[in-house]
Design a protein around this motif. Structure first.
Motif, mmCIF file in Angstrom:
data_model
loop_
_atom_site.group_PDB
_atom_site.id
_atom_site.type_symbol
_atom_site.label_atom_id
_atom_site.label_comp_id
_atom_site.label_asym_id
_atom_site.label_seq_id
_atom_site.Cartn_x
_atom_site.Cartn_y
_atom_site.Cartn_z
ATOM 1 N N GLU A 76 -3.248 11.685 -15.304
ATOM 2 C CA GLU A 76 -2.517 12.369 -14.243
ATOM 3 C C GLU A 76 -1.970 11.413 -13.182
ATOM 4 O O GLU A 76 -0.815 11.529 -12.766
ATOM 5 C CB GLU A 76 -3.428 13.413 -13.583
ATOM 6 C CG GLU A 76 -2.695 14.355 -12.678
ATOM 7 C CD GLU A 76 -3.578 15.495 -12.192
ATOM 8 O OE1 GLU A 76 -3.370 15.905 -11.044
ATOM 9 O OE2 GLU A 76 -4.443 15.961 -12.944
ATOM 10 N N ASP A 77 -2.770 10.448 -12.747
ATOM 11 C CA ASP A 77 -2.306 9.524 -11.709
ATOM 12 C C ASP A 77 -1.192 8.614 -12.221
ATOM 13 O O ASP A 77 -0.249 8.291 -11.504
ATOM 14 C CB ASP A 77 -3.460 8.709 -11.126
ATOM 15 C CG ASP A 77 -4.189 7.866 -12.162
ATOM 16 O OD1 ASP A 77 -4.201 8.246 -13.347
ATOM 17 O OD2 ASP A 77 -4.750 6.821 -11.773
ATOM 18 N N ALA A 80 1.990 10.735 -12.350
ATOM 19 C CA ALA A 80 2.497 10.961 -10.988
ATOM 20 C C ALA A 80 3.189 9.706 -10.449
ATOM 21 O O ALA A 80 4.265 9.796 -9.830
ATOM 22 C CB ALA A 80 1.354 11.379 -10.065
ATOM 23 N N THR A 81 2.607 8.540 -10.695
ATOM 24 C CA THR A 81 3.205 7.282 -10.243
ATOM 25 C C THR A 81 4.543 7.045 -10.931
ATOM 26 O O THR A 81 5.535 6.660 -10.298
ATOM 27 C CB THR A 81 2.248 6.099 -10.510
ATOM 28 O OG1 THR A 81 1.028 6.339 -9.813
ATOM 29 C CG2 THR A 81 2.852 4.782 -10.082
ATOM 30 N N GLU A 83 6.581 9.344 -12.310
ATOM 31 C CA GLU A 83 7.570 10.319 -11.870
ATOM 32 C C GLU A 83 8.045 10.035 -10.446
ATOM 33 O O GLU A 83 9.221 10.227 -10.136
ATOM 34 C CB GLU A 83 7.022 11.735 -12.010
ATOM 35 C CG GLU A 83 6.902 12.146 -13.471
ATOM 36 C CD GLU A 83 6.346 13.546 -13.680
ATOM 37 O OE1 GLU A 83 6.052 14.255 -12.683
ATOM 38 O OE2 GLU A 83 6.196 13.942 -14.855
ATOM 39 N N LYS A 84 7.181 9.550 -9.586
ATOM 40 C CA LYS A 84 7.587 9.171 -8.231
ATOM 41 C C LYS A 84 8.569 8.002 -8.297
ATOM 42 O O LYS A 84 9.588 7.991 -7.606
ATOM 43 C CB LYS A 84 6.352 8.805 -7.393
ATOM 44 C CG LYS A 84 6.649 8.159 -6.055
ATOM 45 C CD LYS A 84 7.304 9.114 -5.084
ATOM 46 C CE LYS A 84 7.418 8.519 -3.688
ATOM 47 N NZ LYS A 84 8.718 8.051 -3.325
ATOM 48 N N ALA A 85 8.265 7.023 -9.153
ATOM 49 C CA ALA A 85 9.169 5.877 -9.303
ATOM 50 C C ALA A 85 10.538 6.331 -9.798
ATOM 51 O O ALA A 85 11.571 5.855 -9.314
ATOM 52 C CB ALA A 85 8.567 4.840 -10.247
ATOM 53 N N SER A 87 11.959 9.226 -9.316
ATOM 54 C CA SER A 87 12.669 9.942 -8.249
ATOM 55 C C SER A 87 13.268 8.986 -7.227
ATOM 56 O O SER A 87 14.219 9.340 -6.530
ATOM 57 C CB SER A 87 11.751 10.963 -7.574
ATOM 58 O OG SER A 87 10.753 10.318 -6.825
ATOM 59 N N ASP A 88 12.742 7.772 -7.148
ATOM 60 C CA ASP A 88 13.267 6.770 -6.219
ATOM 61 C C ASP A 88 14.404 5.931 -6.820
ATOM 62 O O ASP A 88 14.988 5.109 -6.120
ATOM 63 C CB ASP A 88 12.150 5.831 -5.761
ATOM 64 C CG ASP A 88 11.129 6.542 -4.880
ATOM 65 O OD1 ASP A 88 11.463 7.599 -4.310
ATOM 66 O OD2 ASP A 88 9.988 6.034 -4.781
#
Length: 151
Positions: A76-77, A80-81, A83-85, A87-88
């Protein structure tokens, strides 16, 4: 959601800049009931936002790619990391979690091949990325900007 609501959504997808009076005239309602319906559609989340469709060529976007990404970790972590990258990264304009032989399908835009190469370097630097495969879009054959209304 009735026939009039669907008609409102269909018209707004094509011409979001219409005034409430113009919209009311198009769908055959008076302005007050049209405004109430429009507000309800916004409040209920049928209308998420209003936006302009920008011409890619005029914005300096000459190339589109579809990128298949496989991850080496499905924790999961890590997800999340990743997908955050994504989005940036401005180059990624759409991204989907998919089933099959890879985990994500990304739509990526670039002004040229050098720009795409810079993007892939950023992508490969992410710890969770195992593998990527790229498909260059040669030509767009369908360009729908409206959604069918099924409800």
């Amino acid at each position: 959601m009735d026939k009039i609501d669907r008609h409102i959504l269909e018209v707004l997808q094509k011409e979001a800049r219409l005034s409430t009076a113009e919209l009311a005239e198009r769908i055959g309602l008076s302005p007050s009931p049209c405004a109430r319906r429009l507000k309800r559609l916004e409040d209920e989340g049928y209308i998420e936002n209003y936006q302009a469709n920008v011409n890619k060529t005029k914005a300096g976007i000459a190339m589109s790619f579809f990128v298949e990404v496989s991850l080496n970790s499905h924790q999961e972590d890590s997800i999340a990391t990743f997908e955050k990258a994504l989005s940036d990264m401005d180059e990624v304009i759409n991204g989907h979690v998919v089933s099959g032989s890879y985990d994500y399908l990304l739509e990526v835009v670039s002004p040229n091949l050098d720009g795409y190469e810079r993007f892939t370097r950023k992508l490969h630097k992410l710890a969770s990325v195992k593998d990527i495969h790229t498909h260059l879009s040669v030509r767009k054959v369908i360009n729908k900007t409206t959604l069918p209304i099924f409800v």
